[in-house]
Write a protein that holds these residues in place. Structure first.
Motif, PDB file in Angstrom:
ATOM      1  N   THR A  43      43.631  33.208  34.163  1.00  0.00           N
ATOM      2  CA  THR A  43      44.995  33.810  34.503  1.00  0.00           C
ATOM      3  C   THR A  43      46.059  32.575  33.728  1.00  0.00           C
ATOM      4  O   THR A  43      47.128  33.047  33.332  1.00  0.00           O
ATOM      5  CB  THR A  43      45.208  33.296  35.986  1.00  0.00           C
ATOM      6  OG1 THR A  43      44.429  34.441  36.580  1.00  0.00           O
ATOM      7  CG2 THR A  43      46.640  33.670  36.464  1.00  0.00           C
ATOM      8  N   GLU A  85      47.951  39.144  37.952  1.00  0.00           N
ATOM      9  CA  GLU A  85      46.751  39.193  38.885  1.00  0.00           C
ATOM     10  C   GLU A  85      47.409  39.969  40.150  1.00  0.00           C
ATOM     11  O   GLU A  85      48.526  39.439  40.488  1.00  0.00           O
ATOM     12  CB  GLU A  85      46.453  37.834  39.062  1.00  0.00           C
ATOM     13  CG  GLU A  85      44.992  37.552  39.670  1.00  0.00           C
ATOM     14  CD  GLU A  85      44.586  36.153  39.702  1.00  0.00           C
ATOM     15  OE1 GLU A  85      45.463  35.375  39.311  1.00  0.00           O
ATOM     16  OE2 GLU A  85      43.196  35.885  39.978  1.00  0.00           O
ATOM     17  N   ASP A 161      44.993  40.817  33.934  1.00  0.00           N
ATOM     18  CA  ASP A 161      44.341  39.983  34.657  1.00  0.00           C
ATOM     19  C   ASP A 161      43.625  40.839  36.008  1.00  0.00           C
ATOM     20  O   ASP A 161      44.103  41.052  37.107  1.00  0.00           O
ATOM     21  CB  ASP A 161      45.686  39.012  35.292  1.00  0.00           C
ATOM     22  CG  ASP A 161      44.968  37.780  35.398  1.00  0.00           C
ATOM     23  OD1 ASP A 161      43.752  37.684  35.722  1.00  0.00           O
ATOM     24  OD2 ASP A 161      45.490  36.824  35.765  1.00  0.00           O
ATOM     25  N   GLU A 162      42.404  40.993  35.994  1.00  0.00           N
ATOM     26  CA  GLU A 162      41.529  41.570  36.955  1.00  0.00           C
ATOM     27  C   GLU A 162      42.020  42.418  37.523  1.00  0.00           C
ATOM     28  O   GLU A 162      42.313  42.758  38.928  1.00  0.00           O
ATOM     29  CB  GLU A 162      41.518  40.368  38.046  1.00  0.00           C
ATOM     30  CG  GLU A 162      41.034  39.140  37.716  1.00  0.00           C
ATOM     31  CD  GLU A 162      40.034  38.166  38.332  1.00  0.00           C
ATOM     32  OE1 GLU A 162      39.575  38.801  39.366  1.00  0.00           O
ATOM     33  OE2 GLU A 162      39.712  36.945  38.174  1.00  0.00           O
TER      34      GLU A 162
HETATM   35 MG   LIG Z   1      42.640  34.242  37.699  1.00  0.00          MG
END
Ligand SMILES: [Mg+2]
Ligand SMILES: Nc1ncnc2c1ncn2[C@@H]1O[C@H](COP(=O)(O)OP(=O)(O)O)[C@@H](O)[C@H]1O
Lengths: 247, 283
Positions: A43, A85, A161-162
């Motif tokens: 991140t 995220e 991000d994810e």
């Molecule tokens: Mg992260």
């Protein structure tokens, strides 16, 4: 020259080194996976590119120009959009408003209405939910809204991000299908994922971060076959009885 | 019955201007997470500028809104750029004290220039009233209430339809996500402070029609603004309108059925009760 070049990037968070010299590239129209355990610095890497965290040293070049110390606004204007995220949509705005504001950086260029149509074609679910407050969406729909919002900025590079975190397997499929379509439209993707197998399956290349350093890199297939990667991130060894790759 | 109706009507009329007066405080808190104690300064400045334009040039208070809105915006944006922005990484209490300081400076400057005497502003329609059925409604209050509602409509359209409005709401809800969409957060902060101050100063223009002009004007109405904003929910236009009208009615009922002297105690009691209940909710 690659689209994105990151060289020896060092970033502190809360006074502690989070990145200790990270170097990698993303080429045009390429999906690159950035993998690693929790706290590895994935991140932080994306935040440094978007100027949410200021690097201590190192270089980030996009399209050949340095973007270190360039404001988030200018980074988006240059063509880098970021799906953060946890999706981070604006809960008290409608889905349509979330998407419209995604085009803020390019509001004087092209036609926002056309972009909105394109996003609705890619993510038809959002069209159904357009008038609804984004805070009322399900987890998967929120993620779709966050992806759609980022695409409204007409990026050349999408940082994700994810995007599949916490989603049900069926919704995860949709997310990965969407990434494939985004790539087909010529947008490069830097993909941070916990879902290592899925990420390596669609990525041209991948990097593994550990303790703020790149410890491994290679093509998606190479890393899928790498016994240490399998052990560390897939929780199983490449020894007897393990399933083959590319399933 | 007629008594009750006219109390209610007057409460509603004054309540809409309460809501208008308070909205800027909620907007600034929502977008910057800063409690703007200088709100009192902008309210007071609005009253004085309006009174001065009226006594010097004979300008109608409603016309002076054309001056207090841009002036308030410029002053507010300047306070944000020069003071609040520089302290954005310090503890909130620093900003709070600084803005309190701005208010004290303005208040004392007004004492110095104009003295402490209460002044009032009279227009040709100040004492006019309109009979609606059994009720007698004050014309200035009707006008001021109408302007306040108009202000809310303009504000709501701005927040709903313009790029700046969407950007303001996005920064209030998630600042980093706004930055990631290319919203220049620093500029939005200045704009929010500017709009909040423009609302406060123009509220001063409107309120000069029926409140006396004194350096303590801001002190009297800052507390009421807090009360409305806490009850109404910071940036929620509808909620703030309802809270303003609620306070207006509660005050007028108190003044009429208990004693006029207790009017200004109502907001204090309501604010205390609201804060205690919030506390209880979050425990
Ligand atoms: Mg992260
Ligand atoms: N807001 C923060 N303040 C201080 N340290 C942080 C913060 N966020 C993350 N860190 C630290 O920075 C390092 C990298 O974190 P992060 O980039 O979030 O990792 P990842 O995304 O790979 O899980 C970790 O050691 C983490 O503890």
């Amino acid at each position: 020259m690659s689209l994105l070049e990151v060289r020896d990037l060092k970033v502190r968070r809360g006074g502690v080194p989070a990145l200790r010299g990270v170097t990698f590239d993303v080429d045009r129209r390429e999906v690159v996976a950035l993998l690693g355990a929790n706290g590895a610095g994935k991140t932080t890497t994306l935040r440094a590119i978007s100027d949410l965290s200021r690097p201590e040293s190192g270089e980030i070049r996009f399209d050949g120009r340095s973007i270190v110390g360039v404001s988030s606004t200018r980074v988006v204007e240059a063509g880098i959009a970021h799906v953060p995220e946890g999706s981070r949509i604006w809960p008290e705005m409608t889905v349509a408003e979330n998407l419209r504001l995604g085009a803020y950086a390019v509001r004087r260029k092209g036609s926002p209405a056309e972009r909105l149509d394109a996003v609705f074609r890619l993510l038809p679910r959002l069209a159904e939910r357009a008038g609804q407050l984004a805070g009322t969406l399900s987890g998967g729909e929120r993620q779709m809204a966050a992806i759609g919002r980022a695409l409204m900025a007409s990026p050349k590079l999408l940082l994700m991000d994810e995007p599949s975190l916490g989603l049900s397997p069926r919704v995860v499929d949709t997310v990965f299908d969407t990434i494939q379509e985004i790539r087909r439209d010529g947008v490069a993707v830097l993909l941070v994922e916990q879902n290592v197998v899925r990420a390596l399956e669609i990525a041209e290349r991948a990097y593994v971060l550990e303790g703020g350093r790149i410890v491994r890199q290679g093509s998606g297939e190479e890393l899928l076959d790498d016994p240490e990667v399998r052990q560390a991130y897939l929780g199983r060894t490449a020894g007897a009885g393990s399933p083959g790759t590319g399933d | 019955m007629v008594d009750l109706l006219s109390v209610l009507a007057s409460g509603i009329l004054v309540g809409t201007v309460y809501a208008y007066m308070a909205y800027g405080l909620g907007l600034i808190y929502g977008v910057l997470r800063v409690v703007n104690l200088a709100h009192g300064a902008f309210l007071t400045l609005g009253v004085y500028v309006t009174w001065w334009l009226n006594t010097t040039f004979g300008m109608d208070p409603l016309v002076s809104i054309l001056i207090t809105v841009p002036l308030g915006f410029a002053l507010g944006a300047t306070v944000e750029r020069t003071l609040v922005f520089r302290l954005r990484d310090s503890p909130p209490v620093t900003t709070l004290l600084l803005l309190f300081g701005v208010w004290l400076i303005v208040r004392n400057a007004l004492y110095l220039i104009f003295g402490g005497a209460d002044r009032s502003l009279l227009t040709s329609y100040s004492l006019e009233s309109l009979a609606v059925g059994p009720l007698t409604l004050s014309i200035p209050r009707l006008i001021v209430s109408g302007f306040s509602l108009l202000g809310f409509v303009v504000l709501a359209l701005m927040l709903k339809r313009t790029w700046s409005g969407l950007a303001l709401r996005a920064v209030a809800q998630d600042r980093e996500a706004a930055a990631l969409s290319g919203v220049p957060v620093n500029r939005v902060w200045a704009v929010a402070f500017g709009i909040g101050s423009a609302l406060a100063m123009s509220a001063g223009s409107l309120m000069s029609l029926f409140y006396s002009v004194t350096p303590e004007f801001g002190a009297r109405f800052l507390l009421k603004s807090f009360c409305v904003v806490v009850l109404g929910g910071l940036t929620n236009i509808g909620g703030i309108l309802v809270a303003g009208i609620g306070l207006g009615i509660a005050e007028d009922l108190t003044a009429f059925y208990i004693h006029t002297g207790y009017r200004d105690v109502v907001s204090f009691l309501v604010l205390t009760a609201a804060l205690v209940m919030r506390r209880a909710d979050s425990d």
